[in-house]
Write an enzyme that holds these catalytic residues in place. Structure first.
Site, PDB file in Angstrom:
ATOM      1  N   GLU A   1      45.252  79.813  30.224  1.00  0.00           N
ATOM      2  CA  GLU A   1      44.763  80.471  29.164  1.00  0.00           C
ATOM      3  C   GLU A   1      46.241  81.092  27.994  1.00  0.00           C
ATOM      4  O   GLU A   1      46.676  81.577  28.043  1.00  0.00           O
ATOM      5  CB  GLU A   1      43.697  81.838  30.229  1.00  0.00           C
ATOM      6  CG  GLU A   1      43.537  82.161  28.704  1.00  0.00           C
ATOM      7  CD  GLU A   1      42.081  82.270  27.792  1.00  0.00           C
ATOM      8  OE1 GLU A   1      41.291  81.144  28.155  1.00  0.00           O
ATOM      9  OE2 GLU A   1      42.874  81.777  26.716  1.00  0.00           O
TER      10      GLU A   1
ATOM     11  N   HIS B   1      23.949  78.906  14.845  1.00  0.00           N
ATOM     12  CA  HIS B   1      23.272  80.220  15.355  1.00  0.00           C
ATOM     13  C   HIS B   1      22.843  80.595  14.423  1.00  0.00           C
ATOM     14  O   HIS B   1      23.103  81.523  13.385  1.00  0.00           O
ATOM     15  CB  HIS B   1      23.361  80.900  16.747  1.00  0.00           C
ATOM     16  CG  HIS B   1      22.878  81.063  17.641  1.00  0.00           C
ATOM     17  ND1 HIS B   1      22.454  82.537  17.111  1.00  0.00           N
ATOM     18  CD2 HIS B   1      22.716  80.719  18.614  1.00  0.00           C
ATOM     19  CE1 HIS B   1      21.183  82.417  17.910  1.00  0.00           C
ATOM     20  NE2 HIS B   1      21.480  82.443  18.965  1.00  0.00           N
TER      21      HIS B   1
ATOM     22  N   GLU C   1      19.239  84.455  21.104  1.00  0.00           N
ATOM     23  CA  GLU C   1      17.664  83.961  21.609  1.00  0.00           C
ATOM     24  C   GLU C   1      16.777  84.685  22.197  1.00  0.00           C
ATOM     25  O   GLU C   1      15.202  84.588  22.092  1.00  0.00           O
ATOM     26  CB  GLU C   1      17.507  82.310  22.400  1.00  0.00           C
ATOM     27  CG  GLU C   1      17.172  81.635  21.513  1.00  0.00           C
ATOM     28  CD  GLU C   1      18.642  80.631  20.999  1.00  0.00           C
ATOM     29  OE1 GLU C   1      19.763  80.151  21.961  1.00  0.00           O
ATOM     30  OE2 GLU C   1      18.907  79.943  20.210  1.00  0.00           O
TER      31      GLU C   1
ATOM     32  N   ARG D   1      14.211  87.331  21.320  1.00  0.00           N
ATOM     33  CA  ARG D   1      12.781  86.226  20.436  1.00  0.00           C
ATOM     34  C   ARG D   1      12.242  85.844  21.801  1.00  0.00           C
ATOM     35  O   ARG D   1      10.863  85.624  21.079  1.00  0.00           O
ATOM     36  CB  ARG D   1      13.701  85.297  19.185  1.00  0.00           C
ATOM     37  CG  ARG D   1      14.104  85.544  17.851  1.00  0.00           C
ATOM     38  CD  ARG D   1      14.919  84.739  17.147  1.00  0.00           C
ATOM     39  NE  ARG D   1      16.034  84.366  17.445  1.00  0.00           N
ATOM     40  CZ  ARG D   1      16.220  83.254  17.323  1.00  0.00           C
ATOM     41  NH1 ARG D   1      15.753  81.771  17.245  1.00  0.00           N
ATOM     42  NH2 ARG D   1      17.600  82.921  17.866  1.00  0.00           N
TER      43      ARG D   1
ATOM     44  N   ARG E   1      17.465  75.898  17.289  1.00  0.00           N
ATOM     45  CA  ARG E   1      18.593  76.781  16.304  1.00  0.00           C
ATOM     46  C   ARG E   1      18.298  76.274  15.296  1.00  0.00           C
ATOM     47  O   ARG E   1      18.575  77.172  13.718  1.00  0.00           O
ATOM     48  CB  ARG E   1      19.909  76.538  17.334  1.00  0.00           C
ATOM     49  CG  ARG E   1      19.813  77.791  18.745  1.00  0.00           C
ATOM     50  CD  ARG E   1      21.449  77.950  19.065  1.00  0.00           C
ATOM     51  NE  ARG E   1      20.469  79.064  20.286  1.00  0.00           N
ATOM     52  CZ  ARG E   1      21.970  78.773  20.892  1.00  0.00           C
ATOM     53  NH1 ARG E   1      23.270  77.734  21.355  1.00  0.00           N
ATOM     54  NH2 ARG E   1      22.195  79.359  22.116  1.00  0.00           N
TER      55      ARG E   1
ATOM     56  N   HIS F   1      28.929  78.614  15.273  1.00  0.00           N
ATOM     57  CA  HIS F   1      28.380  78.762  16.585  1.00  0.00           C
ATOM     58  C   HIS F   1      29.011  78.090  17.835  1.00  0.00           C
ATOM     59  O   HIS F   1      29.633  78.418  18.820  1.00  0.00           O
ATOM     60  CB  HIS F   1      26.537  79.003  16.760  1.00  0.00           C
ATOM     61  CG  HIS F   1      26.787  80.219  18.532  1.00  0.00           C
ATOM     62  ND1 HIS F   1      27.334  80.685  19.513  1.00  0.00           N
ATOM     63  CD2 HIS F   1      26.426  79.309  19.611  1.00  0.00           C
ATOM     64  CE1 HIS F   1      26.832  81.000  20.400  1.00  0.00           C
ATOM     65  NE2 HIS F   1      26.395  80.281  20.622  1.00  0.00           N
ATOM     66  N   HIS F   2      28.645  76.399  17.771  1.00  0.00           N
ATOM     67  CA  HIS F   2      28.943  75.904  19.222  1.00  0.00           C
ATOM     68  C   HIS F   2      29.531  74.200  18.281  1.00  0.00           C
ATOM     69  O   HIS F   2      29.023  74.109  17.185  1.00  0.00           O
ATOM     70  CB  HIS F   2      27.434  75.421  20.022  1.00  0.00           C
ATOM     71  CG  HIS F   2      27.872  75.404  20.745  1.00  0.00           C
ATOM     72  ND1 HIS F   2      28.141  75.639  21.779  1.00  0.00           N
ATOM     73  CD2 HIS F   2      27.965  73.846  21.290  1.00  0.00           C
ATOM     74  CE1 HIS F   2      28.987  74.744  22.839  1.00  0.00           C
ATOM     75  NE2 HIS F   2      28.562  73.408  21.864  1.00  0.00           N
TER      76      HIS F   2
ATOM     77  N   GLU G   1      32.836  73.304  26.372  1.00  0.00           N
ATOM     78  CA  GLU G   1      32.293  72.813  24.844  1.00  0.00           C
ATOM     79  C   GLU G   1      33.382  71.947  24.494  1.00  0.00           C
ATOM     80  O   GLU G   1      32.811  71.303  23.294  1.00  0.00           O
ATOM     81  CB  GLU G   1      32.323  73.810  23.958  1.00  0.00           C
ATOM     82  CG  GLU G   1      31.842  73.581  22.858  1.00  0.00           C
ATOM     83  CD  GLU G   1      31.993  75.271  22.145  1.00  0.00           C
ATOM     84  OE1 GLU G   1      32.114  76.566  22.734  1.00  0.00           O
ATOM     85  OE2 GLU G   1      31.786  75.047  20.914  1.00  0.00           O
TER      86      GLU G   1
ATOM     87  N   ARG H   1      22.493  72.170  19.813  1.00  0.00           N
ATOM     88  CA  ARG H   1      22.236  72.253  21.178  1.00  0.00           C
ATOM     89  C   ARG H   1      21.239  72.938  21.489  1.00  0.00           C
ATOM     90  O   ARG H   1      20.856  74.260  20.449  1.00  0.00           O
ATOM     91  CB  ARG H   1      23.941  72.881  21.692  1.00  0.00           C
ATOM     92  CG  ARG H   1      23.507  73.505  23.302  1.00  0.00           C
ATOM     93  CD  ARG H   1      25.022  74.441  23.677  1.00  0.00           C
ATOM     94  NE  ARG H   1      25.570  75.645  23.240  1.00  0.00           N
ATOM     95  CZ  ARG H   1      24.884  76.704  23.421  1.00  0.00           C
ATOM     96  NH1 ARG H   1      23.441  76.194  23.943  1.00  0.00           N
ATOM     97  NH2 ARG H   1      25.585  77.764  22.441  1.00  0.00           N
TER      98      ARG H   1
ATOM     99  N   GLY I   1      20.362  78.604  26.063  1.00  0.00           N
ATOM    100  CA  GLY I   1      20.604  78.655  27.281  1.00  0.00           C
ATOM    101  C   GLY I   1      21.319  77.322  28.199  1.00  0.00           C
ATOM    102  O   GLY I   1      21.339  77.389  29.305  1.00  0.00           O
TER     103      GLY I   1
HETATM  104  P1  ADP Z   1      33.856  77.031  27.755  1.00  0.00           P
HETATM  105  O1  ADP Z   1      32.291  77.328  27.017  1.00  0.00           O
HETATM  106  O2  ADP Z   1      33.710  75.023  27.127  1.00  0.00           O
HETATM  107  O3  ADP Z   1      34.209  76.978  29.201  1.00  0.00           O
HETATM  108  P2  ADP Z   1      35.037  78.437  26.113  1.00  0.00           P
HETATM  109  O4  ADP Z   1      35.583  79.552  24.915  1.00  0.00           O
HETATM  110  O5  ADP Z   1      34.439  80.002  27.425  1.00  0.00           O
HETATM  111  O6  ADP Z   1      34.598  76.960  26.490  1.00  0.00           O
HETATM  112  O7  ADP Z   1      36.748  79.137  26.961  1.00  0.00           O
HETATM  113  C1  ADP Z   1      37.915  77.999  26.518  1.00  0.00           C
HETATM  114  C2  ADP Z   1      38.891  78.403  26.984  1.00  0.00           C
HETATM  115  O8  ADP Z   1      40.601  77.711  26.358  1.00  0.00           O
HETATM  116  C3  ADP Z   1      39.508  79.926  26.026  1.00  0.00           C
HETATM  117  O9  ADP Z   1      39.495  81.107  26.219  1.00  0.00           O
HETATM  118  C4  ADP Z   1      40.435  79.313  24.581  1.00  0.00           C
HETATM  119  O10 ADP Z   1      40.719  80.544  24.593  1.00  0.00           O
HETATM  120  C5  ADP Z   1      41.433  78.478  25.279  1.00  0.00           C
HETATM  121  N1  ADP Z   1      42.340  77.516  25.491  1.00  0.00           N
HETATM  122  C6  ADP Z   1      41.778  76.660  23.630  1.00  0.00           C
HETATM  123  N2  ADP Z   1      42.805  75.977  23.341  1.00  0.00           N
HETATM  124  C7  ADP Z   1      43.978  76.601  24.176  1.00  0.00           C
HETATM  125  C8  ADP Z   1      44.936  75.648  24.741  1.00  0.00           C
HETATM  126  N3  ADP Z   1      46.044  75.269  23.826  1.00  0.00           N
HETATM  127  N4  ADP Z   1      46.085  76.509  26.291  1.00  0.00           N
HETATM  128  C9  ADP Z   1      45.691  77.295  26.388  1.00  0.00           C
HETATM  129  N5  ADP Z   1      44.124  77.908  26.784  1.00  0.00           N
HETATM  130  C10 ADP Z   1      43.041  77.643  25.586  1.00  0.00           C
END
Ligand code: ADP
Length: 658
Positions: free
Chosen positions: A265, A453, A466, A469, A490, A593-594, A623, A633, A636
């Site tokens: 992460e 969003h 959402e 609403r 949306r 948002h997405h 995502e 999207r 939910g």
């Molecule tokens: P999803 O909803 O698909 O799980 P999230 O946005 O909740 O996506 O989580 C994706 C995670 O990946 C985030 O915590 C983001 O900081 C992390 N991330 C993005 N790019 C990298 C990277 N290059 N190396 C490590 N982690 C990453």
């Protein structure tokens, strides 16, 4: 993280500029007295604040301040007011500007540093005044009171006396930062990326304590020694990029299947965009007819651009998430569409479970490249916070790095109609996973499909779910009129808001609804909810005609009674919010948002190459993938997508390792 600390390092660095008059092209006239300029810098609210004083014959003849990252309306005003005051008083010890304490303190510190350099004041030296100093600053969604205990020469304790930031992501900073400050003996010991509001509140309180005690800020405000860059390498079965819902569900599942798993992460905390969501996901109804209807709803919502095979798998498997989480020990809500503690509860639950099963998360570790061997994914190369290389050799790689909704330039470029819109995404959502997969031959689909969003509070980028609403909350425009069906798709609702005067609107709900939704108390703590006792008070808050709001309420009451709405939008008639107050109002406008587009996958979450073939050993979920949500999207469906495909990716990656 490093970058943040670097900004902080500029505190009290003093640079002397050459005498401006002497630098000019023309020779000073004899009657002109030469003045010299001195600049001091300190950390303000958004970034560095620097103050330049002109000094002539031991007197301050001019003061200017610069702080391009300060909020223009608040901090910007403080810069202007304080520079005048400092020149008038010939001292940095002037009153702060109300409401802009952090910027004010930074201006004063920077001015002091410049004056020290100019020889106008003595640098603070020697002992601090020992004692415990208590200060309160606003964190992510509550005031945080910090008691700092100082001896004559050290910070001995930093204690959080009271706070209510646990519901938000800031709690990670509350847990780590106080000890780090004591250990490193500097306020800038550690800024927790992803929890900056809470970190900044703690830092500001400790800084106040130090200043009050007369501390030498060049000691206690210094950048901590950077750790030497260290290369590391790991061997594992499955490596997962990203600690959001998709990555963590995949990693837990891989471990349950007997594989070793490491999650990387890039931020200091887990959760990604997941912890910014309401933490609720859709689950199909009991019958096949419900499943078919849900698939159709998702396809129509996505303008039929979705890959129907993926949608079918997602919807059909949605009912398995709840029972699986129950087995893991989560407290699952009735219906199986959320867990205790909502999004944060989900992430911390997964994290605990992962560690229990022998897996781990490497934080502040940014994946840069997917390593390939003989045409198959064989691990990843990352950089760590200290600049070292972390190589993780793995039998399978799962990309779950989320979308790119934080990269505004990219969003505007791909969808120009969004230009100027804010984002509610977390800073880590920059599309890294998509680019890394592309670099090893992955195909990308629907990349220009980006969702706004409809209901995002603009000053804090807080998403108003959402759920408000869906539970009967209504929307009023700046004139106090309803203007659209509240629970439409949306993109439709967002477009309707953008057509209203000022391109914003208000979400209005009552006490009964407030009490029914676990996310609303957080919005209230963040400070974005207006409390109103009557329609007159609602009108006063909106700044519109009171009769118009009363008429809108009356019309809505009739609509609820008849279950017939003049606006389209498929209202569920859950609750008539007009019958009983008090009422609550949140000003909103659309926000990015997405990102629906991304890596192409098949129903087994295998990454598909530009040649149309699965890339061996490479899986993706969440995502970061495209095709699931098409052109829009449905609310939910995100956490459903992440977890259904996270589970499949975890299962298949573990099986692939064997
Ligand atoms: P999803 O909803 O698909 O799980 P999230 O946005 O909740 O996506 O989580 C994706 C995670 O990946 C985030 O915590 C983001 O900081 C992390 N991330 C993005 N790019 C990298 C990277 N290059 N190396 C490590 N982690 C990453």
């Amino acid at each position: 993280m490093k970058q943040t600390k670097k900004l902080a390092a500029a505190l009290l660095t003093v640079s002397m500029l050459a005498g401006l008059a002497a630098c000019g092209p023309k020779e000073p006239k004899e009657s002109e007295v030469q003045s010299q300029s001195y600049t001091g810098t300190a950390k303000g609210f958004g970034g560095d604040v620097s103050v330049t004083i002109s000094v002539s014959e031991g007197k301050i003849t001019g003061v200017t301040a610069e702080g391009k990252d300060e909020t223009p309306d608040v901090g910007g005003k403080a810069l202007e007011t304080l520079t005048k005051k400092i020149e008038e008083a010939q001292s940095y010890e002037v009153d702060s500007v109300a409401g802009a304490t952090i910027t004010s303190n930074a201006v004063k510190e920077a001015a002091k540093a410049a004056m020290v350099e100019a020889g106008l004041v003595e640098a603070a030296a020697g002992a601090m005044k020992a004692g415990t100093y208590t200060h309160t600053y606003r964190g992510y969604c509550s005031d945080i009171t910090v008691a700092t205990t100082l001896s004559e020469d050290a910070i001995t304790e930093v204690k959080i006396v009271s706070q209510d930031d646990t519901v938000g992501i800031g709690s990670y900073a509350l847990e780590r930062l106080p000890d780090a400050i004591v250990k490193e003996q500097t306020v800038y010991a550690d800024t927790i990326s992803g929890a900056t509001a809470t970190s900044n509140a703690i830092i500001a309180a400790v800084k106040d304590a130090l200043n009050e005690a007369g501390a030498d800020m060049s000691v206690f405000g210094r950048e901590p020694e950077a750790e030497p860059a260290k290369d590391e390498s790991y061997d594992t079965d499955v490596v997962v990029i990203g600690a959001g819902a998709a990555g963590l569900s995949a990693a837990v599942r891989a471990c349950q299947n007997g594989a070793n798993a490491i999650v990387v992460e890039k931020m200091d905390i887990p959760g990604g965009n997941t912890v910014r969501s309401s933490g609720v996901w859709n689950v199909h109804g009991p019958d096949q007819a419900d499943i078919d209807e849900f698939i159709e709803y998702t396809m129509t919502g996505g303008h039929d651009l979705n890959n129907e095979d993926l949608v079918r798998v997602m919807v059909t498997n949605s009912s398995q998430i709840g029972p699986w989480l129950s087995e893991l020990g989560f407290e699952v809500s009735e219906g199986g569409g959320s867990v205790k503690g909502l999004a944060r509860g989900l992430i911390t639950g997964y994290w605990d479970k992962l560690e229990e099963l022998g897996g781990k998360i490497l934080f502040a570790t940014k994946a840069e490249e997917i390593l390939m061997k003989d045409g198959a994914a064989a691990g990843i190369r990352c950089t760590s916070e200290n600049g070292g290389t972390v190589t993780i050799n793995a039998k399978a790689v799962i990309v779950a790095a989320g979308g790119f909704g934080y990269d505004l330039e990219k969003c505007y470029e791909l969808k120009p109609s969004l230009t100027g819109m804010i984002t509610n995404n977390q800073v880590g959502a920059t599309g890294d996973g998509i680019y890394m997969a592309q670099a090893v031959g992955a195909n990308v689909v629907d990349i220009e499909q980006i969702q706004a969003h409809p209901t995002v509070e603009q000053s804090t980028a807080t998403l108003v779910t959402e759920g408000v609403r869906n539970a009967g909350g209504i929307m009023l425009n700046a004139n106090g009129e309803r203007f659209a069906g509240e629970v439409g798709y949306r993109d439709v609702v967002a477009a309707a808001i953008l057509e209203q005067p000022g391109a914003y609107a208000y979400v209005v709900f009552n006490q009964d609804l407030y009490d029914s939704n676990g996310n609303i108390p957080t919005y209230d703590k963040v400070g974005i909810v207006a409390h109103c006792e009557s329609t007159e008070e609602i009108a006063a808050y909106i700044g519109c005609d009171a009769q118009t709001v009363a008429d809108s309420f009356e019309a809505w009451h009739t609509a609820c009674e008849n279950q017939s709405d003049p606006f389209e939008g498929g209202f569920t008639w859950t609750r008539d919010i007009t019958t009983e107050g008090p009422w609550y109002v949140i000003k909103i406008a659309p926000g990015i948002h997405h990102t629906m587009g991304g890596i192409e996958i098949n129903t087994e979450t295998q990454v598909i190459s530009t040649e149309g073939q699965p890339i061996p050993g490479l899986f993706a979920a969440g995502e970061v993938c495209g095709g699931v949500h098409g052109g829009n999207r449905v609310g939910g469906n995100a956490l459903m997508d992440c977890q259904v495909f996270g589970i499949i990716a975890g299962d298949n990656a573990a099986a692939y390792c064997k």
